[in-house]
Design an enzyme around this catalytic site. Structure first.
Site, short mmCIF file in Angstrom:
data_model
loop_
_atom_site.label_atom_id
_atom_site.label_comp_id
_atom_site.label_asym_id
_atom_site.label_seq_id
_atom_site.Cartn_x
_atom_site.Cartn_y
_atom_site.Cartn_z
N ALA A 11 0.83 -1.14 -0.02
CA ALA A 11 0.00 -0.04 0.07
C ALA A 11 0.73 1.24 0.16
O ALA A 11 0.78 2.20 -0.69
CB ALA A 11 -0.88 0.03 1.26
N GLU A 30 11.19 3.43 5.85
CA GLU A 30 10.74 2.01 6.17
C GLU A 30 11.71 1.33 7.33
O GLU A 30 12.93 1.84 7.26
CB GLU A 30 11.07 1.25 4.94
CG GLU A 30 11.21 -0.42 4.98
CD GLU A 30 10.06 -0.77 5.47
OE1 GLU A 30 8.98 -0.59 5.06
OE2 GLU A 30 10.07 -1.83 6.35
N ARG A 104 4.96 -12.20 -4.51
CA ARG A 104 5.09 -10.87 -3.72
C ARG A 104 6.41 -10.15 -4.09
O ARG A 104 6.67 -9.06 -4.12
CB ARG A 104 4.87 -11.03 -2.22
CG ARG A 104 3.51 -11.32 -1.94
CD ARG A 104 3.29 -11.73 -0.66
NE ARG A 104 1.94 -12.03 -0.20
CZ ARG A 104 1.16 -10.89 0.54
NH1 ARG A 104 1.66 -10.23 1.27
NH2 ARG A 104 -0.21 -11.48 0.74
N TYR A 217 -2.25 -22.25 -6.15
CA TYR A 217 -2.09 -21.56 -7.46
C TYR A 217 -0.73 -21.56 -7.95
O TYR A 217 0.37 -21.76 -7.17
CB TYR A 217 -2.81 -19.98 -7.63
CG TYR A 217 -2.18 -19.08 -6.55
CD1 TYR A 217 -1.43 -18.36 -7.04
CD2 TYR A 217 -3.12 -18.63 -5.46
CE1 TYR A 217 -0.89 -17.18 -5.97
CE2 TYR A 217 -2.93 -17.79 -4.55
CZ TYR A 217 -1.63 -17.14 -4.73
OH TYR A 217 -1.16 -16.14 -3.93
N ASP A 301 -3.11 -1.81 5.52
CA ASP A 301 -3.50 -2.58 6.49
C ASP A 301 -3.48 -1.86 7.92
O ASP A 301 -4.43 -2.15 8.96
CB ASP A 301 -2.63 -3.71 6.78
CG ASP A 301 -2.95 -4.93 6.08
OD1 ASP A 301 -3.84 -4.75 5.19
OD2 ASP A 301 -2.54 -5.86 6.49
C1 LIG Z 1 -2.16 -15.24 4.23
C2 LIG Z 1 -2.33 -14.43 3.47
C3 LIG Z 1 -2.71 -14.20 1.96
C4 LIG Z 1 -3.00 -12.90 1.53
N1 LIG Z 1 -3.42 -12.89 0.32
C5 LIG Z 1 -3.77 -11.63 -0.34
C6 LIG Z 1 -3.86 -11.80 -1.78
O1 LIG Z 1 -3.82 -12.70 -2.38
N2 LIG Z 1 -4.36 -10.35 -2.33
C7 LIG Z 1 -4.62 -9.61 -1.50
O2 LIG Z 1 -4.91 -8.34 -2.20
N3 LIG Z 1 -4.10 -9.21 -0.35
C8 LIG Z 1 -3.97 -10.55 0.43
N4 LIG Z 1 -3.48 -10.51 1.79
C9 LIG Z 1 -3.37 -9.22 2.45
C10 LIG Z 1 -2.14 -8.38 2.17
O3 LIG Z 1 -0.99 -9.46 2.36
C11 LIG Z 1 -2.04 -7.24 3.06
O4 LIG Z 1 -3.24 -6.51 2.99
C12 LIG Z 1 -1.06 -6.30 2.38
O5 LIG Z 1 0.12 -6.87 2.34
C13 LIG Z 1 -0.95 -4.93 3.39
O6 LIG Z 1 -0.13 -4.03 2.82
P1 LIG Z 1 0.32 -2.72 3.61
O7 LIG Z 1 1.29 -2.24 2.68
O8 LIG Z 1 -0.78 -2.16 4.11
O9 LIG Z 1 1.13 -3.31 4.91
P2 LIG Z 1 2.44 -4.15 5.07
O10 LIG Z 1 2.64 -5.20 3.78
O11 LIG Z 1 2.34 -4.83 6.30
O12 LIG Z 1 3.65 -3.38 4.98
C14 LIG Z 1 4.12 -2.25 6.09
C15 LIG Z 1 5.29 -1.69 5.83
O13 LIG Z 1 5.67 -0.81 6.88
C16 LIG Z 1 7.02 -1.18 7.55
N5 LIG Z 1 6.78 -0.72 8.79
C17 LIG Z 1 6.00 -1.12 9.92
N6 LIG Z 1 5.99 -0.47 11.19
C18 LIG Z 1 6.84 0.66 10.66
C19 LIG Z 1 7.55 1.88 11.37
N7 LIG Z 1 6.95 1.89 12.75
N8 LIG Z 1 8.37 2.67 10.85
C20 LIG Z 1 8.61 2.50 9.45
N9 LIG Z 1 8.26 1.41 8.80
C21 LIG Z 1 7.24 0.47 9.33
C22 LIG Z 1 7.13 -2.58 7.53
O14 LIG Z 1 8.29 -2.85 7.69
C23 LIG Z 1 6.52 -2.85 6.16
O15 LIG Z 1 7.22 -2.81 5.14
C24 LIG Z 1 -3.22 -11.87 2.24
C25 LIG Z 1 -2.81 -11.80 3.78
C26 LIG Z 1 -2.48 -12.95 4.35
C27 LIG Z 1 -2.04 -12.90 5.62
#
Ligand SMILES: Cc1cc2nc3c(=O)[nH]c(=O)nc-3n(C[C@H](O)[C@H](O)[C@H](O)COP(=O)(O)OP(=O)(O)OC[C@H]3O[C@@H](n4cnc5c(N)ncnc54)[C@H](O)[C@@H]3O)c2cc1C
Length: 430
Positions: A11, A30, A104, A217, A301
């Protein structure tokens, strides 16, 4: 504007790209010292592939994508097919954008390369430990204070910033379920009886059973096709100790948790080297993702972690990023931020809550105990293959698929700006 994005996840990077393309200066902070790639696949449905293509990310990733032909639900014990729902054709024909499966690592790398090509600055080993959403500013672990016109917290499920934006504690809520994630080269399974379709036809193959499911898959690996498997089950059936969120598991643990399932599963797991275990959480749905200052907000998330049963978590974060980028292209001045973030919340909170609720429904639909309700479900599925209006399975329900996959974030934003008259003030027509 100068915008800071916290977190270089799916995201955060999409937001960085979207905002850089809208003409803003973007910095990403990050916490990880470098990007490490999780060994698993991700599904990118048309509602999110449409955005990645709009932003030009497709040029960085398309070669690594496969397109699943269909989604098949199978009975857990013997693999008998219950229902088959097309994916590839409706994605392209009805929803105008492909359904992709991608590793990923490849998606992440493609997003990072795209962001860099647009001048986004990334700072690694840069953990945010505190934030002042009113200024706005963040402090990183080295004591440095960073300020910007807008700060976007995309710091994931275990967000440092969520409670600061909400003004109250709001930790992730355990769902009682966990997932074992596995990838292995398809070539290892070549020639084994009963596995040929699984390792050659791109598709979602989904065993549904009591308190668990298995999804298989294919992924386009660099040297080989990979089989990607997600085993979901109740924590009590698996091996996650209290307080542990992620750990390495073993093939034996998977076999134990899925004893009695389709014998092909046991055969596949015998060829697996490594297993990742994830505890599954959600966030409670909240009305506001922006701080009242209008200078600090949540996306991805950190705003709306949801269960993975519909594979929509990242897709929702990508939609958030598109809406924010589109808004801040239309209203590029800091003085308009409060109003823009109100539109962002209006467009995003309801949709993500709807998808999160549908994902939870999907858990109960696919994980029924064997018994009369399951028999009625299976009878219906067997007699209703494909996509139907009012289908009891939302993956086959026409209205739901139209709402989920047919969603065009840019069109939704344009409609909202027109409906509220804001379009007249927008710098640029979308
Ligand atoms: C088993 C499983 C299967 C899934 N399959 C799918 C799918 O097929 N399709 C789909 O759309 N979604 C899927 N999801 C959901 C998806 O993985 C998440 O919704 C998505 O990765 C979230 O992205 P994000 O960028 O919000 O958070 P994250 O990917 O968690 O990224 C957060 C980032 O912030 C960094 N961070 C954290 N705290 C700090 C801080 N204090 N300071 C600086 N950096 C920080 C972390 O290191 C990380 O790089 C799946 C989830 C699971 C558990």
């Amino acid at each position: 504007m100068h915008i800071i994005v916290i977190g270089s996840g799916l995201a955060g990077l999409t937001a960085a790209i979207s905002l850089a393309k809208s003409g803003h200066r973007v910095q990403v902070l990050e916490s990880a010292p470098k990007i490490t790639y999780i060994g698993a696949g991700i599904q990118v449905s048309p509602n999110s592939s449409r955005i990645l293509r709009h932003l030009g990310v497709d040029k960085f990733i398309e070669q690594y994508c496969t397109e699943p032909v269909d989604h098949r639900m199978l009975r857990w014990q013997d693999g008998k097919m219950l229902v088959q729902c097309p994916l590839k054709e409706p994605a392209r024909k009805e929803y105008g954008s492909p359904y992709w499966h991608i590793h990923r690592a490849d998606l992440h790398r493609g997003l990072l390369e795209c962001a860099e090509s647009l001048g986004v600055e990334s700072f690694f080993d840069c953990r945010v430990v505190d934030a002042d959403p009113a200024l706005p500013s963040v402090t990183t672990k080295d004591g440095k204070q960073w300020t910007a016109d807008l700060i976007i917290a995309s710091d994931g499920l275990h967000s440092t910033c969520r409670h600061i934006v909400l003004g109250r504690s709001s930790p992730p809520i355990p769902t009682g379920q966990m997932a074992y994630r596995v990838t292995l080269p398809a070539s290892r399974l070549k020639g084994i009886e009963g596995l040929n379709d699984l390792i050659t036809i791109p598709g979602n193959v989904h065993w549904i059973g009591p308190k668990g499911t298995i999804l298989s898959y294919l992924l386009e690996g660099i040297n080989d096709t990979l089989v990607n498997l997600v085993f979901t089950c109740d924590v009590e059936l698996g091996t996650m100790e209290d307080g542990v969120n992620q750990k390495n598991g073993t093939p034996d643990e998977v076999l134990k948790a899925f004893q009695g399932w389709d014998p092909r599963i046991g055969t596949i797991v015998q060829h697996v080297d490594s297993v990742l275990e994830w505890r599954l959480y959600i966030h409670d749905s909240v009305d506001h993702w922006a701080h009242p200052s209008g200078r600090f907000c949540l996306i991805g998330d950190s705003a709306h972690a949801m269960t993975p049963y519909l594979a929509q978590g990242a897709a929702m974060g990508i939609e958030d990023a598109a809406i924010l980028g589109g808004l801040l292209e239309a209203f590029p001045d800091a003085k308009d931020l409060e109003e823009s973030l109100a539109v962002y919340e209006k467009l995003r909170v309801g949709r993500t809550s709807m998808v999160a609720a549908a994902s939870i429904d999907s858990r109960w639909f696919t994980q029924m105990e064997d018994g009369p309700e399951q028999e009625r479900r299976d009878e219906y599925l067997l007699s209703h293959p494909g996509i139907w209006p009012n289908h009891i399975n939302i993956r086959s329900r026409k209205e739901f698929l139209d709402e989920l996959f047919g969603y065009d974030a840019y069109a939704a934003l344009e409609d909202e700006l027109k409906a509220t008259g804001l379009n007249d003030r927008a710098r640029k027509r979308m």
